[in-house]
Design a protein around this motif. Structure first.
Motif: not given
Length: 253
Positions: A121-138
């Protein structure tokens, strides 16, 4: 100028919505943490992900809202708010789709790969997902400001990459698959709007010649009396309006 002001107002409005969405998310997980702690973390035991147990597969939806200790939720809250806000400020609707994809990718990764009889349990998987998304979105959207944001976040939070390596200290599976889900989300939810016609080669030259003047073949000068000779030339598309429509599409509206 009016269109530029309207575009700025739309961006501020979306950023405000992104801020309150993340405040609401954090408030929810902290309320659940209080209840969880009071019940000796029975919520995490009952609604966490149990690896390869078909009956617990739906818990990939509930697991990101639950944690195992106060230190656990405190460690996730800061990065969750920062990365979540940056992922959401260009459009909350798109952000919700990205979040769903990340949660599913992270949860399925844990369900398939985690150790037997483990409960995650935990939100860290979502945290890393947002991290990856921010890195490549631009890169996928070809937005300079988002490329800069991705580079800055990558440099400031470079230590996060160590969370993708296998270890027994935390659920690296959720981190790794969440990160991959964020990158996939950047591709699937990229800006698909075609470039404006004015940006195409030759479009500027075509717009420069008045359409209302009739010319004789091969002469390149107006012919009096021919239809359309007295009509004023139509104006070209307002670039500020085109920019506004592009920004609206970027914001997911």
């Amino acid at each position: 100028m009016g269109s530029e002001n309207q575009t700025a107002e739309i961006m501020i409005a979306e950023a405000r919505k992104a801020f309150w969405v993340m405040v609401g998310f954090l408030a929810l997980i902290w309320v659940l943490q209080i209840l969880n702690a009071i019940t000796a973390y029975s919520l995490s035991q009952s609604f966490g992900i149990v690896a390869r147990d078909p009956a617990r597969l739906p818990d990939i939806v509930t697991a990101p809202f639950l944690h195992w200790s106060w230190a656990h939720i405190e460690g996730n809250s800061g990065p969750l708010f920062v990365f979540g806000f940056l992922a959401a400020y260009r459009g909350v609707v798109k952000f919700l789709g990205v979040t769903a994809l990340i949660a599913v990718a992270s949860g399925l990764g844990v369900w398939f790969v985690a150790g037997p009889n483990s409960v995650t349990a935990g939100a860290s998987g979502v945290v890393f997902g947002y991290f990856g998304y921010i890195l490549v979105r631009g890169l996928f959207d070809r937005h300079r400001i988002d490329i800069v944001v991705g580079l800055v976040m990558g440099l400031c939070f470079a230590y996060q990459f160590t969370g993708l390596l296998p270890t027994d200290e935390f659920s690296w599976q959720g981190h790794l698959f969440g990160f991959a889900g964020g990158i996939l989300g950047g591709w699937l939810f990229r800006d698909r709007r075609p470039r404006a016609a004015s940006a195409l080669p030759g479009a500027g030259a075509a717009a420069a010649r008045p359409l209302g003047s009739a010319t004789a073949p091969g002469l390149g000068r107006p012919v009096p009396g021919m239809p359309g000779a007295s009509r004023p030339a139509p104006t070209s598309t307002d670039p500020s309006r085109a920019a506004l429509m592009k920004e609206l599409d970027d914001l997911g509206l």
